[in-house]
Write a protein that holds these residues in place. Structure first.
Motif, PDB file in Angstrom:
ATOM      1  N   TYR A   1      42.938  39.885  42.955  1.00 51.15           N
ATOM      2  CA  TYR A   1      42.998  39.370  41.576  1.00 51.15           C
ATOM      3  C   TYR A   1      44.216  39.953  40.864  1.00 51.15           C
ATOM      4  O   TYR A   1      44.550  41.120  41.022  1.00 51.15           O
ATOM      5  CB  TYR A   1      41.731  39.744  40.811  1.00 51.15           C
ATOM      6  CG  TYR A   1      40.485  39.183  41.438  1.00 51.15           C
ATOM      7  CD1 TYR A   1      40.115  37.871  41.198  1.00 51.15           C
ATOM      8  CD2 TYR A   1      39.698  39.975  42.254  1.00 51.15           C
ATOM      9  CE1 TYR A   1      38.965  37.346  41.794  1.00 51.15           C
ATOM     10  CE2 TYR A   1      38.570  39.470  42.834  1.00 51.15           C
ATOM     11  CZ  TYR A   1      38.205  38.149  42.609  1.00 51.15           C
ATOM     12  OH  TYR A   1      37.085  37.653  43.196  1.00 51.15           O
ATOM     13  N   THR A   2      44.819  39.114  40.046  1.00 49.49           N
ATOM     14  CA  THR A   2      45.923  39.519  39.197  1.00 49.49           C
ATOM     15  C   THR A   2      45.661  38.979  37.811  1.00 49.49           C
ATOM     16  O   THR A   2      45.334  37.785  37.652  1.00 49.49           O
ATOM     17  CB  THR A   2      47.271  38.956  39.708  1.00 49.49           C
ATOM     18  OG1 THR A   2      47.448  39.372  41.050  1.00 49.49           O
ATOM     19  CG2 THR A   2      48.431  39.434  38.874  1.00 49.49           C
ATOM     20  N   CYS A   3      45.787  39.877  36.804  1.00 50.82           N
ATOM     21  CA  CYS A   3      45.520  39.429  35.439  1.00 50.82           C
ATOM     22  C   CYS A   3      46.445  40.163  34.478  1.00 50.82           C
ATOM     23  O   CYS A   3      46.959  41.235  34.779  1.00 50.82           O
ATOM     24  CB  CYS A   3      44.061  39.676  35.073  1.00 50.82           C
ATOM     25  SG  CYS A   3      43.612  41.424  35.081  1.00 50.82           S
TER      26      CYS A   3
ATOM     27  N   PRO B   1      38.819  40.876  34.975  1.00 47.63           N
ATOM     28  CA  PRO B   1      37.498  40.226  34.985  1.00 47.63           C
ATOM     29  C   PRO B   1      37.418  39.186  36.109  1.00 47.63           C
ATOM     30  O   PRO B   1      38.378  38.490  36.387  1.00 47.63           O
ATOM     31  CB  PRO B   1      37.432  39.574  33.603  1.00 47.63           C
ATOM     32  CG  PRO B   1      38.838  39.383  33.192  1.00 47.63           C
ATOM     33  CD  PRO B   1      39.631  40.468  33.838  1.00 47.63           C
ATOM     34  N   THR B   2      36.286  39.176  36.783  1.00 47.61           N
ATOM     35  CA  THR B   2      36.054  38.177  37.839  1.00 47.61           C
ATOM     36  C   THR B   2      34.692  37.534  37.595  1.00 47.61           C
ATOM     37  O   THR B   2      33.959  37.918  36.674  1.00 47.61           O
ATOM     38  CB  THR B   2      36.081  38.854  39.236  1.00 47.61           C
ATOM     39  OG1 THR B   2      34.985  39.756  39.335  1.00 47.61           O
ATOM     40  CG2 THR B   2      37.398  39.543  39.490  1.00 47.61           C
ATOM     41  N   ASP B   3      34.298  36.524  38.422  1.00 46.79           N
ATOM     42  CA  ASP B   3      32.994  35.907  38.279  1.00 46.79           C
ATOM     43  C   ASP B   3      31.875  36.804  38.776  1.00 46.79           C
ATOM     44  O   ASP B   3      30.711  36.565  38.487  1.00 46.79           O
ATOM     45  CB  ASP B   3      32.972  34.554  39.011  1.00 46.79           C
ATOM     46  CG  ASP B   3      33.363  34.676  40.464  1.00 46.79           C
ATOM     47  OD1 ASP B   3      33.846  35.781  40.881  1.00 46.79           O
ATOM     48  OD2 ASP B   3      33.179  33.706  41.186  1.00 46.79           O
ATOM     49  N   ARG B   4      32.146  37.886  39.458  1.00 41.55           N
ATOM     50  CA  ARG B   4      31.146  38.825  39.939  1.00 41.55           C
ATOM     51  C   ARG B   4      31.217  40.143  39.190  1.00 41.55           C
ATOM     52  O   ARG B   4      30.614  41.119  39.637  1.00 41.55           O
ATOM     53  CB  ARG B   4      31.340  39.098  41.423  1.00 41.55           C
ATOM     54  CG  ARG B   4      31.149  37.892  42.260  1.00 41.55           C
ATOM     55  CD  ARG B   4      31.236  38.269  43.690  1.00 41.55           C
ATOM     56  NE  ARG B   4      31.142  37.069  44.513  1.00 41.55           N
ATOM     57  CZ  ARG B   4      31.169  37.078  45.799  1.00 41.55           C
ATOM     58  NH1 ARG B   4      31.298  38.198  46.458  1.00 41.55           N
ATOM     59  NH2 ARG B   4      31.077  35.962  46.445  1.00 41.55           N
ATOM     60  N   GLY B   5      31.927  40.275  38.154  1.00 37.72           N
ATOM     61  CA  GLY B   5      32.088  41.520  37.397  1.00 37.72           C
ATOM     62  C   GLY B   5      33.575  41.895  37.280  1.00 37.72           C
ATOM     63  O   GLY B   5      34.417  41.036  37.254  1.00 37.72           O
ATOM     64  N   ARG B   6      33.776  43.156  37.239  1.00 40.98           N
ATOM     65  CA  ARG B   6      35.174  43.608  37.068  1.00 40.98           C
ATOM     66  C   ARG B   6      35.719  44.073  38.416  1.00 40.98           C
ATOM     67  O   ARG B   6      35.038  44.706  39.203  1.00 40.98           O
ATOM     68  CB  ARG B   6      35.246  44.725  36.055  1.00 40.98           C
ATOM     69  CG  ARG B   6      34.671  44.221  34.719  1.00 40.98           C
ATOM     70  CD  ARG B   6      35.224  44.866  33.500  1.00 40.98           C
ATOM     71  NE  ARG B   6      36.619  44.888  33.214  1.00 40.98           N
ATOM     72  CZ  ARG B   6      37.287  43.973  32.524  1.00 40.98           C
ATOM     73  NH1 ARG B   6      36.686  42.887  32.111  1.00 40.98           N
ATOM     74  NH2 ARG B   6      38.535  44.143  32.237  1.00 40.98           N
ATOM     75  N   ALA B   7      37.024  43.762  38.655  1.00 41.71           N
ATOM     76  CA  ALA B   7      37.732  44.242  39.845  1.00 41.71           C
ATOM     77  C   ALA B   7      38.729  45.291  39.383  1.00 41.71           C
ATOM     78  O   ALA B   7      39.548  45.021  38.483  1.00 41.71           O
ATOM     79  CB  ALA B   7      38.425  43.087  40.562  1.00 41.71           C
ATOM     80  N   TYR B   8      38.647  46.489  39.978  1.00 44.79           N
ATOM     81  CA  TYR B   8      39.511  47.581  39.538  1.00 44.79           C
ATOM     82  C   TYR B   8      40.761  47.663  40.424  1.00 44.79           C
ATOM     83  O   TYR B   8      40.699  47.460  41.639  1.00 44.79           O
ATOM     84  CB  TYR B   8      38.738  48.892  39.559  1.00 44.79           C
ATOM     85  CG  TYR B   8      37.596  48.893  38.565  1.00 44.79           C
ATOM     86  CD1 TYR B   8      37.849  49.177  37.235  1.00 44.79           C
ATOM     87  CD2 TYR B   8      36.301  48.573  38.951  1.00 44.79           C
ATOM     88  CE1 TYR B   8      36.831  49.151  36.312  1.00 44.79           C
ATOM     89  CE2 TYR B   8      35.270  48.549  38.035  1.00 44.79           C
ATOM     90  CZ  TYR B   8      35.550  48.846  36.702  1.00 44.79           C
ATOM     91  OH  TYR B   8      34.536  48.805  35.807  1.00 44.79           O
ATOM     92  N   GLY B   9      41.861  47.998  39.762  1.00 39.95           N
ATOM     93  CA  GLY B   9      43.141  48.107  40.481  1.00 39.95           C
ATOM     94  C   GLY B   9      44.109  49.020  39.741  1.00 39.95           C
ATOM     95  O   GLY B   9      43.705  49.877  38.945  1.00 39.95           O
ATOM     96  N   ARG B  10      45.370  48.766  39.956  1.00 40.68           N
ATOM     97  CA  ARG B  10      46.434  49.585  39.345  1.00 40.68           C
ATOM     98  C   ARG B  10      47.452  48.692  38.658  1.00 40.68           C
ATOM     99  O   ARG B  10      47.701  47.563  39.080  1.00 40.68           O
ATOM    100  CB  ARG B  10      47.179  50.389  40.417  1.00 40.68           C
ATOM    101  CG  ARG B  10      46.337  51.368  41.176  1.00 40.68           C
ATOM    102  CD  ARG B  10      46.368  52.671  40.516  1.00 40.68           C
ATOM    103  NE  ARG B  10      45.459  53.623  41.180  1.00 40.68           N
ATOM    104  CZ  ARG B  10      45.091  54.733  40.646  1.00 40.68           C
ATOM    105  NH1 ARG B  10      45.486  55.051  39.446  1.00 40.68           N
ATOM    106  NH2 ARG B  10      44.289  55.539  41.275  1.00 40.68           N
ATOM    107  N   ALA B  11      48.027  49.246  37.570  1.00 38.47           N
ATOM    108  CA  ALA B  11      49.062  48.488  36.842  1.00 38.47           C
ATOM    109  C   ALA B  11      50.323  48.518  37.676  1.00 38.47           C
ATOM    110  O   ALA B  11      50.701  49.514  38.282  1.00 38.47           O
ATOM    111  CB  ALA B  11      49.305  49.092  35.479  1.00 38.47           C
ATOM    112  N   GLY B  12      51.022  47.402  37.720  1.00 38.75           N
ATOM    113  CA  GLY B  12      52.197  47.390  38.543  1.00 38.75           C
ATOM    114  C   GLY B  12      53.211  46.409  38.127  1.00 38.75           C
ATOM    115  O   GLY B  12      53.404  45.722  37.270  1.00 38.75           O
TER     116      GLY B  12
END
Length: 116
Positions: free
Chosen positions: A88-90, A105-116
């Motif tokens: 995911y990219t937002c 935000p996704t349809d299954r909750g939140r997807a965690y990542g890093r700013a880039g």
């Protein structure tokens, strides 16, 4: 016994005079400069080397200077406004430094990542 010739007498007198001259000759360096004792007729003063004594010289110490230590200025952090969370990219709500945690935000909750 052989008689002493005039030549021998002159040679002997010359050697005696030279030895006497060496013994009696003045030595100004020893008498005036090294504190030696000299007995005899002093040479004229115009033959003596002049003595120049410069005035005392006082040097001030060098000024105290504070040299700051070398420093390093880190470049400002780069900011990003995109969050990469796996597949995911937002867009982020506010721009933040690269590598900070973020979530999308996704349809299954939140997807965690890093700013880039």
């Amino acid at each position: 016994m052989k008689s002493i010739t005039l030549f021998h007498r002159l040679a002997l007198a010359t050697l005696v005079l030279l030895a006497f001259a060496v013994i009696v000759s003045p030595s100004p360096a020893r008498a005036w400069w090294r504190g030696g004792l000299w007995v005899g007729v002093a040479p004229p003063l115009y033959l003596a080397p002049p003595v120049y004594l410069p005035p005392p010289v006082y040097y001030a110490p060098p000024p105290m200077v504070y040299a700051p230590p070398p420093f390093y200025v880190a470049p400002p952090p780069r900011y990003s406004s995109t969050c990469y969370a796996g597949a995911y990219t937002c867009p982020m709500q506010s721009a933040g430094p690269l590598g900070t945690p973020c979530s999308c935000p996704t349809d299954r909750g939140r997807a965690y990542g890093r700013a880039g």
